[in-house]
Design a protein around this motif. Structure first.
Motif, PDB file in Angstrom:
ATOM      1  N   GLY A  21      56.355  45.413  30.069  1.00 57.02           N
ATOM      2  CA  GLY A  21      55.237  45.497  31.007  1.00 57.02           C
ATOM      3  C   GLY A  21      55.503  44.691  32.264  1.00 57.02           C
ATOM      4  N   ALA A  22      54.500  44.625  33.114  1.00 54.15           N
ATOM      5  CA  ALA A  22      54.629  43.887  34.368  1.00 54.15           C
ATOM      6  C   ALA A  22      54.291  42.404  34.192  1.00 54.15           C
ATOM      7  N   GLY A  23      53.690  42.053  33.073  1.00 53.68           N
ATOM      8  CA  GLY A  23      53.358  40.649  32.819  1.00 53.68           C
ATOM      9  C   GLY A  23      52.252  40.108  33.698  1.00 53.68           C
ATOM     10  N   GLY A  24      51.291  40.965  34.062  1.00 50.44           N
ATOM     11  CA  GLY A  24      50.191  40.545  34.923  1.00 50.44           C
ATOM     12  C   GLY A  24      49.189  39.653  34.200  1.00 50.44           C
ATOM     13  N   ASN A  25      48.404  38.953  34.969  1.00 52.43           N
ATOM     14  CA  ASN A  25      47.391  38.041  34.444  1.00 52.43           C
ATOM     15  C   ASN A  25      46.088  38.798  34.235  1.00 52.43           C
ATOM     16  N   ILE A  26      45.575  38.785  33.025  1.00 53.28           N
ATOM     17  CA  ILE A  26      44.333  39.500  32.716  1.00 53.28           C
ATOM     18  C   ILE A  26      43.141  38.891  33.447  1.00 53.28           C
ATOM     19  N   ASN A  27      43.246  37.628  33.807  1.00 53.79           N
ATOM     20  CA  ASN A  27      42.158  36.943  34.513  1.00 53.79           C
ATOM     21  C   ASN A  27      42.489  36.701  35.986  1.00 53.79           C
ATOM     22  N   ALA A  28      43.397  37.514  36.531  1.00 51.10           N
ATOM     23  CA  ALA A  28      43.740  37.395  37.951  1.00 51.10           C
ATOM     24  C   ALA A  28      42.498  37.703  38.778  1.00 51.10           C
ATOM     25  N   HIS A  29      42.471  37.214  40.005  1.00 54.81           N
ATOM     26  CA  HIS A  29      41.327  37.485  40.881  1.00 54.81           C
ATOM     27  C   HIS A  29      41.806  37.660  42.311  1.00 54.81           C
ATOM     28  N   ASP A  30      40.967  38.320  43.102  1.00 50.52           N
ATOM     29  CA  ASP A  30      41.289  38.491  44.518  1.00 50.52           C
ATOM     30  C   ASP A  30      40.639  37.376  45.323  1.00 50.52           C
ATOM     31  N   ALA A  31      40.640  37.493  46.628  1.00 54.63           N
ATOM     32  CA  ALA A  31      40.097  36.448  47.500  1.00 54.63           C
ATOM     33  C   ALA A  31      38.593  36.278  47.324  1.00 54.63           C
ATOM     34  N   PHE A  32      37.918  37.285  46.784  1.00 57.67           N
ATOM     35  CA  PHE A  32      36.477  37.212  46.567  1.00 57.67           C
ATOM     36  C   PHE A  32      36.138  36.848  45.118  1.00 57.67           C
ATOM     37  N   TRP A  33      37.158  36.479  44.347  1.00 55.74           N
ATOM     38  CA  TRP A  33      37.056  36.060  42.937  1.00 55.74           C
ATOM     39  C   TRP A  33      36.613  37.195  42.012  1.00 55.74           C
ATOM     40  N   TRP A  34      36.925  38.425  42.379  1.00 54.21           N
ATOM     41  CA  TRP A  34      36.666  39.551  41.497  1.00 54.21           C
ATOM     42  C   TRP A  34      37.829  39.649  40.515  1.00 54.21           C
ATOM     43  N   THR A  35      37.498  39.704  39.234  1.00 56.77           N
ATOM     44  CA  THR A  35      38.498  39.834  38.181  1.00 56.77           C
ATOM     45  C   THR A  35      38.562  41.290  37.733  1.00 56.77           C
ATOM     46  N   PRO A  36      39.589  41.662  36.948  1.00 59.10           N
ATOM     47  CA  PRO A  36      39.646  43.040  36.440  1.00 59.10           C
ATOM     48  C   PRO A  36      38.401  43.409  35.628  1.00 59.10           C
ATOM     49  N   LEU A  37      37.898  42.467  34.826  1.00 67.27           N
ATOM     50  CA  LEU A  37      36.707  42.745  34.028  1.00 67.27           C
ATOM     51  C   LEU A  37      35.506  43.033  34.929  1.00 67.27           C
ATOM     52  N   MET A  38      35.368  42.289  36.001  1.00 68.25           N
ATOM     53  CA  MET A  38      34.259  42.532  36.934  1.00 68.25           C
ATOM     54  C   MET A  38      34.369  43.915  37.565  1.00 68.25           C
TER      55      MET A  38
END
Length: 200
Positions: A122-139
């Motif tokens: 896989g790409a080894g991405g972070n499940i809890n990564a966020h953008d500049a507005f603190w939006w996570t994948p779950l959000m």
């Protein structure tokens, strides 16, 4: 007891009342010359033709757009000047954006590919990564009503308790706000991991 008289504004009535730069003016300034028809026509023809030598009036941005632009700039600046961890690389930012988009679109296969460890292909991405507005994948998934993606992210341990976007809303609140009460219930009934989105 006498009351002080109020100062009132008196508009200028004649030329002796005209002041400019602290000096009384004897007569009004020269009126602007009247534009004749040929000059007006030349101006508008040049304007329509796109002549760059004719100055064009600048429109100001509507208030709402200015406010949103300031918020985006402040959020981007806050993300760029964060001292809570090492500066993320451009590749990490691209991976984060791909994860957020896959979550919003409900693309569970793409989420698996992006979140699987690199050792597993896989790409080894972070499940809890966020953008500049603190939006996570779950959000993103919850706000879009993507139940399958929400279930997958929660089963992988996505944090949501105490994890809020810049407006102060968590994934469950975003789902409710968007009209997806079943997705909000799914989030609230999960174990509620409380890991920080900064953890990798």
């Amino acid at each position: 007891m006498s009351r002080p008289s109020l100062i009132t504004f008196t508009p200028a009535m004649d030329s002796s009342d005209l002041w400019k730069d602290g000096q009384q003016q004897s007569k009004p300034e020269q009126p602007e010359p009247i534009l004749d028809g040929a000059a007006a026509r030349a101006f508008y023809e040049a304007l329509i033709a796109g002549d760059s030598s004719v100055p064009r009036p600048q429109r100001s941005e509507p208030t709402r757009q200015r406010k949103m632009k300031k918020r985006r700039e402040a959020a981007a600046e806050a993300g760029a000047t964060s001292t809570s961890g090492p500066r993320r690389s451009l590749e990490d930012d691209k991976t984060t954006q791909r994860i957020l988009k896959a979550a919003q679109n409900g693309d569970v296969a793409e989420l698996r590919r992006l979140l699987e460890p690199q050792e597993a292909g896989g790409a080894g991405g972070n499940i809890n990564a966020h953008d500049a507005f603190w939006w996570t994948p779950l959000m993103c998934a919850a706000r879009a009503g993507q139940g399958a993606a929400v279930h997958y992210l929660l089963s992988r341990g996505a944090a949501w308790v105490g994890v809020c976007e810049l407006g102060g809303r968590d994934a469950a609140q975003l789902a409710e706000e968007a009209g997806f009460p079943e997705v909000a219930r799914m989030v609230r009934e999960s174990h509620g991991e409380t890991r920080s989105p900064e953890n990798r």
